[in-house]
Design a protein around this motif. Structure first.
Motif, PDB file in Angstrom:
ATOM      1  N   PRO A   1       3.680 -33.605 -28.585  1.00  0.00           N
ATOM      2  CA  PRO A   1       3.965 -33.891 -27.173  1.00  0.00           C
ATOM      3  C   PRO A   1       2.708 -34.205 -26.368  1.00  0.00           C
ATOM      4  CG  PRO A   1       4.226 -31.537 -27.613  1.00  0.00           C
ATOM      5  CD  PRO A   1       4.021 -32.215 -28.951  1.00  0.00           C
TER       6      PRO A   1
ATOM      7  N   LEU B   1       5.626 -28.985 -23.070  1.00  0.00           N
ATOM      8  CA  LEU B   1       6.636 -28.560 -24.046  1.00  0.00           C
ATOM      9  C   LEU B   1       8.046 -28.849 -23.551  1.00  0.00           C
ATOM     10  CD1 LEU B   1       5.045 -25.289 -25.459  1.00  0.00           C
ATOM     11  CD2 LEU B   1       5.063 -27.586 -26.446  1.00  0.00           C
ATOM     12  N   LYS B   2       8.171 -29.098 -22.236  1.00  0.00           N
ATOM     13  CA  LYS B   2       9.464 -29.530 -21.703  1.00  0.00           C
ATOM     14  C   LYS B   2       9.584 -31.052 -21.687  1.00  0.00           C
ATOM     15  CE  LYS B   2      10.104 -25.550 -18.655  1.00  0.00           C
ATOM     16  NZ  LYS B   2       9.663 -25.112 -17.316  1.00  0.00           N
ATOM     17  N   GLY B   3       8.543 -31.750 -22.175  1.00  0.00           N
ATOM     18  CA  GLY B   3       8.674 -33.192 -22.338  1.00  0.00           C
ATOM     19  C   GLY B   3       7.971 -34.044 -21.300  1.00  0.00           C
ATOM     20  N   ALA B   4       7.077 -33.437 -20.488  1.00  0.00           N
ATOM     21  CA  ALA B   4       6.371 -34.230 -19.475  1.00  0.00           C
ATOM     22  C   ALA B   4       5.474 -35.275 -20.138  1.00  0.00           C
ATOM     23  CB  ALA B   4       5.538 -33.319 -18.577  1.00  0.00           C
TER      24      ALA B   4
END
Lengths: 322, 322
Positions: free
Chosen positions: A200, A243-246
């Protein structure tokens, strides 16, 4: 080697604690940087601009922030006032990048502003992606760049963070188009994001593309092309958000060591890419600042505050003397 | 609607707690499934095979596991013994997928085993990817499939989890090539992985590719092509491992509801894809099991044990009656 007055033509600094964590890395390596306005709320008026600039200057003493504002329907008075305070106005196609939900949808809706910018000689900075398939968004945006370049022949337009080979061909076709290149689009491919385990930390927009695209970017940069300028698009996100996809790569800590390796001793081209092209293309007048890079092993930081940098923990052959 | 004896031709069940968490979803929807052998250590001998099968049968009573073993240099005696116990032997090009570090490197190194498999009528199951650029790995593997198909004309070869349009063209070119298609390669594109925020839950190998690839897969599946079979490649990973970048989509809970929507009432083609093609192509003889799907809203689970499923929380128009 001595690099004279390096300028990062595309930088995200955020606000508050993150700004305090990340800015020293840019100050240590650069004389100046173009600071992007996609905060929440966006930097799109004089007051917000001045207070943001003040916050930056409180943290960095030996550094010039070249401020950008977010595109909106500015009127003539606003633009004349902003002209003295900004480097450029940043256009995000709606909904494509971080905090750009307020970006314009149809390019033509901003034509009145672009007319005035052309007249007042305010450059336009563009995140050039359509809403199409992620690997094709930049290629699909090429006709928009061509339309803008033709419709506003005296407006200087910067194609930011170019990641697709064909975009670079526009530079010789239109006098008023320029390009910035990031460290990650210069050195990586989608394999670094998704070729092994998913990483990521190298996920960003525009997404890092194919070996063919990377190789074309490298050729353009190594050629010393006058219209290709370094712009890191260094974009810090706390680990928990990554980790949330930013989307965004935090490259600021490793830029000059990584570029020194990339240019393999060709200091002349390095100097053009990191400073001279930008200063010449945009008449940027900032005080000279010499940055010394020595051939000495240096390890990139593993973590900066809560942010994992590009090439975290990697040992480089070059070190910046601060 | 009633689906007769659905078979998942490609399934990862893991061991221990994960197996107990995930297997009920497959048992609820399928009569049988081909169970993949990439455990640590891999399933590559009779003892390991039997104990793994026993573990599966302890959890699922009304379900037939069709066991695969991992490719290695089996001798004739081993193969003759395994023949009665397995469905196929699984070949992973080295280092490409989860737990496949022990996979073969050069295809020719397993030619002696393939000769015997052809003679003993043991099918070959292949993860067809090279070590090239992530979006091109399947396309680059096509010559390997063609070589295998030509060199072993009586060996039945399954191209697993096909994600690249051009691979499907091989089906009509070579009698002995077959293909499985996953739910995620059938319905998604790279946009679902990286088009917005990064979504690690749809990250898998082979990576989900372009709209062009997805559309070609949909056309083949909707055409009822006899050599195209459903194989979910449902691959459960605990959330914490997905966040570290593990590859695999856990689709097991949503397969029949999602396919019922996809086939839009074309039960005949649905039946071929989910069962008849596999049974006809490979003479699979498992007891009949009728699975009823009703048109009733059903919400996919948000979480199964520590595993986030595909389409977590999505409301489907169809529900499986257990």
């Amino acid at each position: 080697m001595i690099i004279n007055t390096p300028i990062d033509m595309h930088l995200h600094l955020r606000e508050g604690d993150i700004l305090k964590d990340v800015l020293p890395y840019t100050e240590n390596q650069f004389a100046a940087a173009v600071v992007m306005p996609n905060l929440v709320p966006p930097v799109d008026n004089k007051e917000r601009l001045l207070s943001y600039k003040e916050e930056i200057l409180k943290t960095a003493k030996n550094f010039i922030p070249l401020m950008n504002v977010f595109m909106r329907d500015y009127n003539e008075d606003e633009l004349l006032e902003l002209k003295e305070l900004i480097f450029a106005i940043k256009l995000y196609p709606a909904g494509i990048t971080t905090n750009s939900e307020g970006g314009v949808k149809g390019i033509e809706s901003v034509y009145p502003v672009l007319e005035m910018m052309q007249e007042f000689e305010i450059p336009l900075s563009v995140h050039g992606e359509t809403h199409g398939f992620v690997m094709e968004r930049e290629r699909e945006f090429i006709p928009v760049y061509e339309k803008l370049a033709r419709d506003f022949p005296k407006l200087k337009i910067i194609m930011e963070h170019v990641g697709t080979a064909e975009m670079l061909d526009l530079l010789d076709k239109y006098d008023n188009l320029y390009a910035t290149v990031t460290l990650h689009h210069l050195l990586l491919t989608l394999d670094d994001v998704a070729g092994g385990m998913l990483n990521p930390h190298y996920f960003c927009k525009p997404i890092i593309k194919t070996p063919k695209d990377r190789d074309a970017i490298q050729r353009f940069v190594k050629s010393g092309h006058k219209k290709v300028m370094f712009g890191s698009d260094s974009a810090p996100h706390p680990l928990k958000n990554k980790l949330k996809g930013a989307a965004g790569v935090f490259s600021a800590p490793v830029i000059l060591p990584a570029l020194a390796e990339f240019f393999e001793g060709d200091i002349e081209t390095f100097q053009k890419f990191i400073s001279d092209n930008a200063r010449n293309n945009f008449n940027i007048n900032v005080p000279e600042k010499k940055v010394e890079i020595v051939k000495e092993e240096w390890r990139a930081p593993y973590i900066v505050g809560e942010i994992k940098p590009m090439f975290a923990g990697k040992i480089f052959k070059f070190k910046v003397i601060s």
